[in-house]
Design an enzyme around this catalytic site. Sequence first.
Site, PDB file in Angstrom:
ATOM      1  N   TYR A  89       0.826  -1.209   0.000  1.00 20.82           N
ATOM      2  CA  TYR A  89       0.000   0.000   0.000  1.00 20.82           C
ATOM      3  C   TYR A  89       0.862   1.262   0.000  1.00 20.82           C
ATOM      4  O   TYR A  89       0.693   2.139  -0.854  1.00 20.82           O
ATOM      5  CB  TYR A  89      -0.912  -0.012   1.229  1.00 20.82           C
ATOM      6  CG  TYR A  89      -1.883   1.136   1.287  1.00 20.82           C
ATOM      7  CD1 TYR A  89      -2.928   1.225   0.382  1.00 20.82           C
ATOM      8  CD2 TYR A  89      -1.765   2.120   2.265  1.00 20.82           C
ATOM      9  CE1 TYR A  89      -3.837   2.277   0.441  1.00 20.82           C
ATOM     10  CE2 TYR A  89      -2.666   3.171   2.335  1.00 20.82           C
ATOM     11  CZ  TYR A  89      -3.706   3.246   1.428  1.00 20.82           C
ATOM     12  OH  TYR A  89      -4.598   4.291   1.489  1.00 20.82           O
ATOM     13  N   GLU A 116       4.125   1.825  -0.731  1.00 19.26           N
ATOM     14  CA  GLU A 116       4.944   2.052  -1.921  1.00 19.26           C
ATOM     15  C   GLU A 116       4.094   2.121  -3.186  1.00 19.26           C
ATOM     16  O   GLU A 116       4.454   2.802  -4.147  1.00 19.26           O
ATOM     17  CB  GLU A 116       6.004   0.951  -2.052  1.00 19.26           C
ATOM     18  CG  GLU A 116       7.035   0.950  -0.926  1.00 19.26           C
ATOM     19  CD  GLU A 116       8.026   2.105  -1.001  1.00 19.26           C
ATOM     20  OE1 GLU A 116       7.630   3.236  -1.363  1.00 19.26           O
ATOM     21  OE2 GLU A 116       9.207   1.875  -0.701  1.00 19.26           O
ATOM     22  N   LYS A 151       1.177   3.576  -3.369  1.00 19.01           N
ATOM     23  CA  LYS A 151       0.690   4.959  -3.405  1.00 19.01           C
ATOM     24  C   LYS A 151       1.829   5.941  -3.736  1.00 19.01           C
ATOM     25  O   LYS A 151       1.615   6.950  -4.416  1.00 19.01           O
ATOM     26  CB  LYS A 151       0.051   5.323  -2.064  1.00 19.01           C
ATOM     27  CG  LYS A 151      -1.280   4.647  -1.796  1.00 19.01           C
ATOM     28  CD  LYS A 151      -2.391   5.200  -2.681  1.00 19.01           C
ATOM     29  CE  LYS A 151      -3.757   4.737  -2.236  1.00 19.01           C
ATOM     30  NZ  LYS A 151      -4.848   5.305  -3.044  1.00 19.01           N
ATOM     31  N   GLN A 167       0.530   5.533  20.813  1.00 21.48           N
ATOM     32  CA  GLN A 167       0.688   6.020  19.446  1.00 21.48           C
ATOM     33  C   GLN A 167      -0.473   6.962  19.108  1.00 21.48           C
ATOM     34  O   GLN A 167      -1.575   6.808  19.617  1.00 21.48           O
ATOM     35  CB  GLN A 167       0.789   4.867  18.439  1.00 21.48           C
ATOM     36  CG  GLN A 167      -0.430   3.972  18.306  1.00 21.48           C
ATOM     37  CD  GLN A 167      -0.436   2.808  19.258  1.00 21.48           C
ATOM     38  OE1 GLN A 167      -0.073   2.932  20.421  1.00 21.48           O
ATOM     39  NE2 GLN A 167      -0.875   1.641  18.776  1.00 21.48           N
ATOM     40  N   THR A 168      -0.215   7.957  18.290  1.00 24.35           N
ATOM     41  CA  THR A 168      -1.221   8.985  18.019  1.00 24.35           C
ATOM     42  C   THR A 168      -1.728   8.921  16.582  1.00 24.35           C
ATOM     43  O   THR A 168      -1.021   8.486  15.673  1.00 24.35           O
ATOM     44  CB  THR A 168      -0.665  10.400  18.282  1.00 24.35           C
ATOM     45  OG1 THR A 168       0.367  10.697  17.323  1.00 24.35           O
ATOM     46  CG2 THR A 168      -0.125  10.530  19.686  1.00 24.35           C
ATOM     47  N   ARG A 203       1.012  10.307  13.826  1.00 25.64           N
ATOM     48  CA  ARG A 203       0.428  10.721  12.558  1.00 25.64           C
ATOM     49  C   ARG A 203      -0.377  11.987  12.797  1.00 25.64           C
ATOM     50  O   ARG A 203      -1.365  11.980  13.522  1.00 25.64           O
ATOM     51  CB  ARG A 203      -0.450   9.607  12.001  1.00 25.64           C
ATOM     52  CG  ARG A 203      -1.008   9.905  10.639  1.00 25.64           C
ATOM     53  CD  ARG A 203       0.043   9.830   9.534  1.00 25.64           C
ATOM     54  NE  ARG A 203       0.200   8.489   9.007  1.00 25.64           N
ATOM     55  CZ  ARG A 203       1.366   7.891   8.863  1.00 25.64           C
ATOM     56  NH1 ARG A 203       2.468   8.503   9.257  1.00 25.64           N
ATOM     57  NH2 ARG A 203       1.456   6.696   8.342  1.00 25.64           N
TER      58      ARG A 203
END
Length: 311
Positions: free
Chosen positions: A144, A146, A148, A208-209, A276
């Site tokens: 997905y 790579e 994109k 994780q955000t 993110r």
Amino acid sequence: MKRILVTGGAGFLGSHLCERLIAAGHDVLCVDNYFTGSKNNIAHLLSHPHFELMRHDVTFPLYVEVDQIYNLACPASPVHYQYDPVQTTKTSVHGAINMLGLAKRVKARILQASTSEVYGDPEVHPQHESYWGKVNPIGIRSCYDEGKRCAETLFFDYWRQHRLQIKVMRIFNTYGPRMHPNDGRVVSNFIVQALRGEDITIYGDGSQTRSFCYVDDLIEGMIRLMESPEETTGPINIGNPGEFTILALAEHVIRLIGSKSKIIRLPLPQDDPKQRQPDITQAQKLLQWQPTVELENGLKRTIDYFRSIVA
């Protein structure tokens, strides 16, 4: 009235886009192979005189006459894109080649629905469009990520080589009605588990955000980018810069539903990004766009949708 092609038009984002374009008075051709899309998402549009549905896989050429192309076709959640990783890469790369070829032939403007996954597990926070990313080219998410990234390369090479009118949009986490209940994304996962009273699964410690953009805001940004001046090619980040930990999201969903679900922790998947958050300066400046739906309101609307479909 424009003739507009939406690939992946029966999917979560595509169906909302088709709805908006028809409401704006355009003639819409929705193309989907139903790998992750569903006829249920666009059933209410089938009787509309300006809506047409075609079953087609974008890895094969398509010959139609249109003014604009929104290329949204590609499974977008890890559960779905890792099911057949070779086909995922083909959808991103061959699909881009076929849609760019169509756009070149009919002189159409074309928008690529790219992704924040092009940034990989970022070393820059928040992520801005000039950042090249930190992506594992041989991991389980690479089909997905790579795929994109290669699609973006193709779009800009068609722009440089053929002066094609392109728009590249990097989509950050988006949620809302018509999400697939089994797509493995955190919002749909947490809501479905909480509605069923099941344990809510968090991967890692939950620190994780992610940043969550409501679908209506996302579609508004997408249309504004398509209608922007020709020189505004992107890539442009479209997402909500509000940043939340996964643990906070889970607790938020439990509270809104009034669920008795307990939170359990599982090992973090390979190459799962720790942070993110979009830098949306370019979207604000060039498109006069920014999200307007607060997470609480968006979650309530999404929960109402899932209540209607989850047994």
